[in-house]
Design a protein around this motif. Structure first.
Motif, PDB file in Angstrom:
ATOM      1  N   UNK A  29      -0.857  56.362  83.967  1.00 54.70           N
ATOM      2  CA  UNK A  29      -0.076  57.593  84.056  1.00 54.70           C
ATOM      3  C   UNK A  29      -0.883  58.693  84.746  1.00 54.70           C
ATOM      4  N   UNK A  30      -2.159  58.811  84.375  1.00 56.85           N
ATOM      5  CA  UNK A  30      -3.024  59.809  84.998  1.00 56.85           C
ATOM      6  C   UNK A  30      -3.189  59.550  86.493  1.00 56.85           C
ATOM      7  N   UNK A  31      -3.293  58.278  86.858  1.00 60.74           N
ATOM      8  CA  UNK A  31      -3.449  57.938  88.270  1.00 60.74           C
ATOM      9  C   UNK A  31      -2.196  58.287  89.069  1.00 60.74           C
ATOM     10  N   UNK A  32      -1.042  58.031  88.491  1.00 63.27           N
ATOM     11  CA  UNK A  32       0.201  58.401  89.170  1.00 63.27           C
ATOM     12  C   UNK A  32       0.285  59.915  89.341  1.00 63.27           C
ATOM     13  N   UNK A  87      12.045  48.124  91.311  1.00 62.26           N
ATOM     14  CA  UNK A  87      10.995  47.894  90.319  1.00 62.26           C
ATOM     15  C   UNK A  87       9.759  48.689  90.726  1.00 62.26           C
ATOM     16  N   UNK A  88       8.840  48.861  89.784  1.00 65.45           N
ATOM     17  CA  UNK A  88       7.616  49.597  90.099  1.00 65.45           C
ATOM     18  C   UNK A  88       6.855  48.915  91.231  1.00 65.45           C
ATOM     19  N   UNK A  89       6.837  47.582  91.194  1.00 69.62           N
ATOM     20  CA  UNK A  89       6.148  46.826  92.235  1.00 69.62           C
ATOM     21  C   UNK A  89       6.793  47.062  93.602  1.00 69.62           C
ATOM     22  N   UNK A 141      -4.921  53.954  96.380  1.00 72.85           N
ATOM     23  CA  UNK A 141      -4.421  54.120  95.026  1.00 72.85           C
ATOM     24  C   UNK A 141      -3.207  53.236  94.761  1.00 72.85           C
ATOM     25  N   UNK A 142      -2.293  53.168  95.728  1.00 65.85           N
ATOM     26  CA  UNK A 142      -1.122  52.308  95.561  1.00 65.85           C
ATOM     27  C   UNK A 142      -1.545  50.843  95.441  1.00 65.85           C
ATOM     28  N   UNK A 143      -2.514  50.441  96.253  1.00 67.13           N
ATOM     29  CA  UNK A 143      -3.011  49.067  96.203  1.00 67.13           C
ATOM     30  C   UNK A 143      -3.649  48.764  94.852  1.00 67.13           C
ATOM     31  N   UNK A 144      -4.396  49.733  94.308  1.00 67.04           N
ATOM     32  CA  UNK A 144      -5.016  49.534  92.994  1.00 67.04           C
ATOM     33  C   UNK A 144      -3.966  49.403  91.904  1.00 67.04           C
ATOM     34  N   UNK A 145      -2.893  50.167  92.029  1.00 68.20           N
ATOM     35  CA  UNK A 145      -1.812  50.061  91.046  1.00 68.20           C
ATOM     36  C   UNK A 145      -1.178  48.679  91.094  1.00 68.20           C
TER      37      UNK A 145
END
Length: 211
Positions: A29-32, A87-89, A141-145
């Motif tokens: 959540x913090x990363x988003x 979806x989130x993905x 960041x998106x890749x890490x998620x």
């Protein structure tokens, strides 16, 4: 160091401290939320560059032409119901793909401007480079998620779709070439609004840990 950059650095330090002890959902959540703030600051940088670009390259910082498009850029039209059903993905995968496209288009335009350096393009190439660095950070960041989702068995990994470095469109005149740069920045400004909305939704959908 500018005020917005100082704020982002401070926020990043705070989030890192929180993430070191917070459960995984809270970290996500913090990363988003951080990605949302970075997207907003990047959009501000794009808007500032638009004014400089239009004044230097088009002779009018208030220049507007919504009728012209570049087919190499991602579509900005969104069906609200379809957007909610992603979806989130799928949301992150689309963001990664679209940001890569904009990065490539900026790279193409930046190299063109560097070739015209002797013609008085000023600091435009360097300013574009700064925006590319922000996009690279957001892509990371998106890749890490997505990697987190894979490790959580939420979705198997798949490589992002990369746009070609050299766009298919070719300028016929110097004016066309300059307008292409305007279109890239114009659409990137609008896209970042959409991306910020995506990160807000992802943060809202991430459950908070009950203490």
């Amino acid at each position: 160091m500018t005020v917005w950059l100082q704020t982002l650095v401070l926020l990043c330090c705070i989030l890192n401290c929180v993430e070191s002890s917070a459960p995984s959902p809270d970290r996500q959540r913090n990363k988003y939320n951080y990605s949302f703030l970075l997207t907003k600051s990047t959009r501000t940088r794009v808007q500032q560059l638009q004014k400089i670009y239009k004044e230097q390259q088009l002779g009018n910082q208030h220049f507007e032409d919504r009728s012209r498009q570049l087919k190499d850029l991602p579509s900005l039209s969104t069906n609200f119901n379809s957007w909610l059903k992603l979806t989130d993905w799928e949301r992150l995968h689309a963001a990664l793909r679209d940001m890569q496209t904009y990065w490539n288009m900026l790279e193409w335009k930046r190299k063109q401007l560097e070739e015209e350096q002797m013609a008085g393009v000023g600091d435009l190439p360097q300013s574009i480079k700064h925006i590319q660095l922000d996009l690279r950070d957001l892509m990371s960041q998106a890749s890490n998620q997505m990697s987190y989702m894979q490790s959580s068995r939420m979705r198997p990994t798949s490589p992002p779709v990369r746009a070609p470095l050299n766009p298919e469109s070719r300028s016929k005149t110097v004016w066309d070439s300059r307008v292409e740069g305007y279109i890239i920045l114009r659409d990137l400004d609008l896209y970042l609004t959409k991306l910020a909305r995506d990160f807000l939704l992802l943060a809202a959908k991430t459950p908070m840990t009950q203490h």
